[in-house]
Design an enzyme around this catalytic site. Sequence first.
Site: not given
Ligand code: FRU
Length: 500
Positions: A20, A199
């Site tokens: 992300d 998310e």
């Molecule tokens: C989304 C996610 C978020 C989390 C991160 C962990 O892709 O699953 O919810 O904070 O990636 O790397």
Amino acid sequence: MDERYRPGYHFSPPSHWMNDPNGLVYYEGEYHLFYQHHPYSNKWGPMHWGHAVSHDLIHWQHEPIALFPDEHGAIFSGCCVVDFNNSSGLFAGSHGLIAIFTHADTCPKTGQPRQRQSLAYSSDKGRTWHKYEGNPVLTEIDLVDFRDPKVFWHAQSERWVMTIVAGDHARFYGSENLREWTLTGEFGQEEGSHDGVWECPDLFELPIDDSGHSKWVLIISIGDNPAFPEGSRTQYFIGEFDGNTFINDNSADHIMWLDHGRDNYAGVTWSDMHEQDGRRVIIGWMSNWKYANETPTGDWRGAMTLPRALSLTSRDEGIVLTQMPVWEIKQLRKESKSWSDVTVTQDVPFMIKTKDDLLEIEADIDIRTAGEVHIKMQSSGQSETIIGYDPVRQWLFIDRFKSGMTDFHPSFACQHGVFLVPENEKIKLHIWLDRNAVEVYANQGLVVLTDQIFPDATMNRISIGTNSGQVVLSSLHIHALQSIHIPNGTTEQTLGGDEA
Ligand code: FRU
């Protein structure tokens, strides 16, 4: 192998794993892009925040890792804000950057995964960071999934607002100092898509066309679910924010997707854009949890979408989000060719060979008398990615069955698309082709498809054809783009090539 799929103009990490985008913020002339990063592997692992800085959202300077895991756990996704008025009290009468992120660890008593919200601050334009000693600042012991805070200053209520997700809903918290947070509202348990865990939320206000009115947009990414071929993807809601919670304008079962391709996830927008700029710019992770850990890129893995400016527009079906890459991308054009009123038939497609594999294609296509239209991007080997439009079903699609390497995951080879109504019997496509991806924007960004591809060799042929009737290319522009990795004036090859 390692560099074959290195994108020419999409952001990618210098090495190892990235997911992300995090902490997107504009501050003192610089755009910051932090990202979920595992610096010891090309697979997901203990999360750090990688960091890059840009002056134009296109060219990026890699910076050292900004946040490392600590005694509270790994550093999951989150945001940055500029604390202009030192409301946190962390900048001794000055201002600086605050990162608000999720600390992820395991509860020592229960052994359960635990997610809590924490702060870090920087007084030197994001180059060095200090974790706040009162971390974590926000804990909800009953919530196992509780992550990805996104914070903004809400002028009307004169406080900071945090949007954060908790499995199947979004929660809103208010704060005067970024350190103490109070729950003000919840949204979404029965609304929109729940095909996966919620998310990476984002919440912001945007004007609707030039009507003088505005609406609030709530972005929610939803995680992979083995039951659905789409994997992880992003939905959005349109409505109001009353300072405490979000109120959906649409019915609970009305689902809107940000992108109809397979590779745009966890997108969030830049905070604190320059006032005179006024744009709301989003960037997403150009992958999909279904196969993200398996893509054949080598030592590095993961790339971002192009940064896109978001707008709201009023349509018969309601208010919808549109998106186009930021105007700064135009600086990459190094050579252009144009055509108009070219008629193509089943027997005589339009074809161009190019020495460039970084391309931007603008096509206004009159489909009045056409069968299915196919824009084929072909490699010097066997690979072919098709962007197609079926006028009968009014269906715009990407077919990446033969796009190159696909066998690293059973869901990768696929065709998928979206309903698209022609305007004045034309469809308007704007396509960006990179070494690892294709982005397709239709009718001024009303619908978008973003897909990774891994061709077996350089893409060097574009053909536009139809399987029956005739298609008129009212206008066609093909621009060769320069790579963001190569300084101006070096020996990149040019569009050249033969037209057939
Ligand atoms: C989304 C996610 C978020 C989390 C991160 C962990 O892709 O699953 O919810 O904070 O990636 O790397």
